[in-house]
Scaffold this motif. Structure first.
Motif, short mmCIF file in Angstrom:
data_model
loop_
_atom_site.label_atom_id
_atom_site.label_comp_id
_atom_site.label_asym_id
_atom_site.label_seq_id
_atom_site.Cartn_x
_atom_site.Cartn_y
_atom_site.Cartn_z
N PRO A 1 9.95 -35.06 118.00
CA PRO A 1 11.72 -35.02 118.53
C PRO A 1 11.46 -36.20 119.09
N LYS A 2 10.61 -37.16 119.59
CA LYS A 2 10.26 -38.68 119.66
C LYS A 2 10.85 -39.50 118.49
N ASP A 3 10.96 -38.94 117.24
CA ASP A 3 11.12 -40.48 116.02
C ASP A 3 12.49 -40.06 115.68
N ALA A 4 13.58 -38.99 115.84
CA ALA A 4 14.11 -38.41 115.62
C ALA A 4 15.90 -39.37 116.16
N PRO A 5 16.62 -39.31 115.33
CA PRO A 5 17.70 -40.79 115.63
C PRO A 5 18.38 -39.47 116.48
N SER A 6 19.00 -40.60 117.86
CA SER A 6 20.02 -39.83 118.54
C SER A 6 20.89 -39.35 117.82
N ASP A 7 22.13 -38.43 118.53
CA ASP A 7 23.37 -37.75 118.16
C ASP A 7 24.31 -38.90 117.98
N LEU A 8 25.46 -39.17 117.11
CA LEU A 8 26.18 -40.94 117.50
C LEU A 8 26.76 -40.54 118.77
N ALA A 9 26.79 -41.10 119.47
CA ALA A 9 28.05 -40.87 121.24
C ALA A 9 29.85 -40.94 120.40
N THR A 10 30.81 -40.07 120.38
CA THR A 10 32.08 -40.29 120.91
C THR A 10 32.31 -41.52 121.07
N GLY A 11 33.53 -42.26 121.53
CA GLY A 11 33.91 -43.20 122.36
C GLY A 11 34.89 -42.82 123.62
N SER A 12 35.47 -43.26 123.98
CA SER A 12 36.17 -42.73 125.16
C SER A 12 37.59 -41.81 124.86
N ASP A 13 38.14 -41.81 123.39
CA ASP A 13 38.86 -41.37 122.62
C ASP A 13 38.70 -40.08 121.43
N ASP A 14 37.05 -39.73 122.34
CA ASP A 14 36.49 -38.97 121.79
C ASP A 14 36.52 -38.99 119.86
N GLN A 15 36.66 -40.30 120.02
CA GLN A 15 36.47 -40.71 118.42
C GLN A 15 35.11 -41.27 117.85
N LEU A 16 34.92 -40.66 117.07
CA LEU A 16 32.98 -41.33 115.97
C LEU A 16 34.08 -42.74 115.93
N PRO A 17 32.63 -43.96 115.69
CA PRO A 17 33.27 -45.19 114.66
C PRO A 17 32.78 -44.66 113.20
N PRO A 18 33.67 -45.56 112.71
CA PRO A 18 33.67 -45.69 111.18
C PRO A 18 32.36 -45.77 111.11
N GLU A 19 31.94 -45.16 109.76
CA GLU A 19 30.33 -44.81 109.60
C GLU A 19 29.40 -46.31 109.41
N GLY A 20 30.27 -47.10 108.27
CA GLY A 20 30.11 -48.90 108.44
C GLY A 20 29.79 -49.22 109.82
N MET A 21 30.83 -49.06 110.88
CA MET A 21 30.26 -49.54 111.81
C MET A 21 29.38 -48.97 112.73
N ALA A 22 29.19 -47.98 112.41
CA ALA A 22 27.87 -47.13 113.46
C ALA A 22 26.58 -47.83 112.67
N GLU A 23 26.53 -47.89 111.25
CA GLU A 23 25.71 -48.76 110.72
C GLU A 23 24.84 -50.14 111.40
N ASP A 24 26.05 -50.99 111.27
CA ASP A 24 25.69 -52.49 112.04
C ASP A 24 25.74 -51.89 113.86
N LEU A 25 26.09 -51.21 114.21
CA LEU A 25 25.71 -51.56 115.67
C LEU A 25 23.93 -50.43 115.75
N ALA A 26 23.66 -49.65 114.53
CA ALA A 26 22.28 -49.10 114.75
C ALA A 26 21.79 -50.37 114.28
N ARG A 27 22.10 -51.31 113.61
CA ARG A 27 21.30 -52.42 112.91
C ARG A 27 20.88 -53.36 113.67
#
Length: 141
Positions: free
Chosen positions: A111-137
Motif C-alpha cells: 500500500p505504501k508504494d501504490a499510486p494515489s487516486d486521481l483527484a477531480t477538479g473543482s468542477d468534478d472533472q478528471l484532468p485529461p490523461e496526458g495532463m495527468a501524466e505531465d503533472l505526475a512527472r
C-alpha cells in the motif's frame, strides 16, 4: 496488500471501461455485477487482499487505474489447469499515472508504494490523461 498486473491489449482507462461494458452486454458478467479477471496463480496472501486491496492496472507503461478486489476464487481453465479468478468491483478508479516497466504475471504491491487516486477538479472533472501524466512527472499529483 494490493496486486499489480499488466492490462494486455488495452491502452487507456476508457478502453478498459468500454471493453468491460461490451463483455457485460455479451452476457459475460457475473450475476452480482462484479468483473472477473482470470490469472494462473492464486495469491498466497489472499487474506490481506480480499475486501481491502485493489488490482492496479498497468497500461501503456504506467499504472493508470485500479479496481477493488472483492474475492479470489480457485477455478479450472478449459485445459483442466488450476487458476485463480480475481473478482473485481466494476467501478474503475483512476490513479495518478505511475511509470511501470512490463513484467509477466502479477505482483504484490505494498500500500505504501501504490499510486494515489486521481483527484477531480473543482468542477468534478478528471484532468485529461496526458495532463495527468505531465503533472505526475512534475510531482504535482
Amino acid at each position: 496488500m494490493h496486486i499489480i498486473k499488466l492490462c494486455v491489449g488495452v491502452s487507456s482507462v476508457d478502453e478498459l471501461i468500454e471493453w468491460r461494458e461490451m463483455r457485460r452486454s455479451q452476457g459475460f458478467a457475473r450475476d452480482d455485477g462484479n468483473n472477473v479477471h482470470r490469472t494462473r496463480m492464486m495469491p498466497k496472501r489472499a487474506d490481506e487482499i480480499v475486501g481491502q486491496g485493489s488490482l492496479f492496472w498497468v497500461m501503456a507503461g504506467a499504472v493508470r487505474c485500479r479496481q477493488l478486489i472483492v474475492g479470489l476464487e480457485a477455478a479450472t481453465d478449459s485445459e483442466g489447469k488450476s487458476c485463480c479468478d480475481i473478482i473485481l468491483d466494476p467501478n474503475v478508479i483512476r490513479t495518478s499515472p505511475y511509470p511501470r516497466r512490463p513484467f509477466q504475471g502479477w505482483r504484490y504491491l505494498d500500500p505504501k508504494d501504490a499510486p494515489s487516486d486521481l483527484a477531480t477538479g473543482s468542477d468534478d472533472q478528471l484532468p485529461p490523461e496526458g495532463m495527468a501524466e505531465d503533472l505526475a512527472r512534475l510531482g504535482l499529483i
